[in-house]
Design an enzyme around this catalytic site. Structure first.
Site, PDB file in Angstrom:
ATOM      1  N   LYS A  17     -27.427 -36.393 -10.440  1.00  0.00           N
ATOM      2  CA  LYS A  17     -28.556 -36.719 -10.988  1.00  0.00           C
ATOM      3  C   LYS A  17     -29.695 -35.548 -10.804  1.00  0.00           C
ATOM      4  O   LYS A  17     -30.405 -35.169 -11.631  1.00  0.00           O
ATOM      5  CB  LYS A  17     -29.106 -38.146 -10.760  1.00  0.00           C
ATOM      6  CG  LYS A  17     -28.164 -39.091 -11.259  1.00  0.00           C
ATOM      7  CD  LYS A  17     -28.834 -40.460 -10.903  1.00  0.00           C
ATOM      8  CE  LYS A  17     -29.315 -40.904  -9.598  1.00  0.00           C
ATOM      9  NZ  LYS A  17     -27.879 -41.142  -8.716  1.00  0.00           N
ATOM     10  N   ASN A  29     -37.064 -41.206 -10.734  1.00  0.00           N
ATOM     11  CA  ASN A  29     -36.464 -41.615  -9.453  1.00  0.00           C
ATOM     12  C   ASN A  29     -36.601 -40.540  -8.175  1.00  0.00           C
ATOM     13  O   ASN A  29     -36.438 -40.491  -7.272  1.00  0.00           O
ATOM     14  CB  ASN A  29     -35.092 -41.837  -9.576  1.00  0.00           C
ATOM     15  CG  ASN A  29     -34.370 -42.649  -8.440  1.00  0.00           C
ATOM     16  OD1 ASN A  29     -34.758 -43.533  -8.043  1.00  0.00           O
ATOM     17  ND2 ASN A  29     -33.115 -42.041  -7.999  1.00  0.00           N
ATOM     18  N   HIS A  37     -23.373 -48.272  -4.161  1.00  0.00           N
ATOM     19  CA  HIS A  37     -24.306 -49.455  -4.260  1.00  0.00           C
ATOM     20  C   HIS A  37     -23.479 -50.701  -4.163  1.00  0.00           C
ATOM     21  O   HIS A  37     -24.108 -51.704  -4.761  1.00  0.00           O
ATOM     22  CB  HIS A  37     -25.401 -49.022  -5.252  1.00  0.00           C
ATOM     23  CG  HIS A  37     -26.131 -47.889  -5.096  1.00  0.00           C
ATOM     24  ND1 HIS A  37     -26.780 -47.592  -4.166  1.00  0.00           N
ATOM     25  CD2 HIS A  37     -26.112 -46.704  -6.088  1.00  0.00           C
ATOM     26  CE1 HIS A  37     -27.540 -46.574  -4.081  1.00  0.00           C
ATOM     27  NE2 HIS A  37     -27.020 -45.986  -5.290  1.00  0.00           N
TER      28      HIS A  37
END
Length: 388
Positions: free
Chosen positions: A54, A77, A125
């Site tokens: 990302k 982010n 995650h």
């Protein structure tokens, strides 16, 4: 909380927290910072998500647009949150490039990027989500509010992304990137990215001068090219970026040489898939430093590539017993345990010879021993610099 008009969560706060139940029960909206900011942002938003890549893709894309003469805000982010742009503190941009995490997507309602980029979906995650499918659905929310005039840039080589394209409707225009021919999008080849319209190559970007290594970075470049073209980037601006972009710290970053041994910092690799991608960058023997705080990742998924490419594995941190159990028989010269980063580097150096690579690619979070992945990477760098 039951008296509030609106609850806005930081991405670090799970939207499933029991403390939010009074708000849910009272019908009070619970949203995230990115959702709130997007209501006030007038410029088109390019949102970039995926398990890995990302930040590199976001920075590449931002630079492609800047080199094309666009006024660009890069954040989300990474670095500056989108709400800071909405507050007017960063001037007026022609286009917004926002790295977007699954945690941020969990709390979106009307968030509608003009272009949504999905790089990949792999295990990560799982300490926060009920399972992999829940995590994948969270990533797919990036397309939820798009309309036919918007664009969706997707990885046609990622098994989970392909499966979700088959089972989830998309209203936006698909732009796929792949190693095989596509109808609309980009075909990735070893030395170039070919942009394709109706199965015909219209533009070719040369990778001969590219500083980014590994197949995964060719995917990141292809995704960035497609998104940049959607927002008016010039061919010269895109090629200039490909030729000059040096990569980001803690991502397959060479930090020094000791006795002819190359030391590479990939501390940002906090999941199993990221380690596989890092190992694919090297043809010669690798001494791999692996471990930290496991996020319910499955180290068994590394068996094949460790057997093929890893000479010695150094297991570090909370997860080292799990690593030993999963991979003890796979490195060519076995697994060594270490109690600190300094010990891990010393043992890796002893196991390596000139021409080898010592790779820190942990597949784990860093919070058992460090403040964050950057702290872990800087510690590694500092130790190597003292040895050089």
């Amino acid at each position: 909380m039951a008296q509030a008009d609106l609850v806005v969560l930081s991405p670090g706060v799970p939207h499933t927290q029991p403390m939010l139940e009074p708000a849910w029960a009272a019908g009070i909206p619970v949203i995230g910072e990115m959702e709130l900011a997007s209501v006030f942002v007038k410029a088109p938003i390019i949102a970039v998500t995926g398990t890995n890549g990302k930040t590199t893709t976001t920075e590449l894309l931002g630079q492609m647009l800047k080199n094309s003469g666009k006024r660009v805000f890069v954040g989300g982010n990474i670095g500056t949150p989108l709400i800071a742009y909405a507050d007017g503190a960063h001037g007026v941009a022609d286009v917004i490039v926002a790295e977007t995490s699954s945690f941020q997507l969990d709390t979106t309602v009307s968030f509608r990027p003009a272009t949504s980029v999905l790089l990949n979906i792999t295990d990560d995650h799982l300490d926060r989500y009920a399972g992999f499918s829940a995590y994948a659905e969270s990533k797919w929310r990036i397309f939820k509010n798009q309309e036919p005039e918007d664009a969706a840039v997707l990885n046609a080589m990622d098994a989970t992304v392909v499966k979700m394209m088959e089972t989830h409707a998309l209203r936006s225009r698909r732009r796929l990137f792949s190693h095989v021919p596509v109808v609309q999008g980009a075909r990735i080849q070893k030395d170039r990215i070919a942009v394709v319209e109706n199965r015909r190559t219209t533009v070719v970007f040369d990778l001969a001068k590219c500083h980014l290594v590994g197949p995964h970075n060719r995917e990141n470049i292809a995704a960035a090219c497609l998104a940049a073209l959607e927002h008016g980037a010039t061919l010269a601006g895109i090629q200039q970026t490909i030729d000059t972009f040096r990569g980001l710290p803690h991502r397959v970053e060479t930090v020094g040489f000791v006795r002819g041994i190359r030391f590479v910092n990939d501390s940002k690799a906090t999941n199993v898939d990221a380690v596989k991608r890092a190992l694919e960058c090297f043809d010669g023997p690798v001494v791999l430093i692996l471990g930290g705080q496991n996020k319910k990742g499955d180290f068994n998924r590394l068996k094949t590539i460790v057997r093929q490419r890893v000479k010695t594995l150094v297991a570090l941190g909370e997860a080292r017993d799990e690593i030993v159990t999963a991979l003890a028989g796979d490195p060519q010269q076995g697994v060594i345990e270490a109690g600190s980063m300094e010990e891990a580097v010393a043992k890796a150096l002893s196991a390596a010879v000139a021409g080898d690579v010592v790779l820190l690619s942990p597949a784990c979070a860093s919070f058992d021993m460090f403040d964050n992945y950057a702290h872990r990477g800087e510690c590694f760098r500092s130790i190597v610099e003292r040895l050089a």
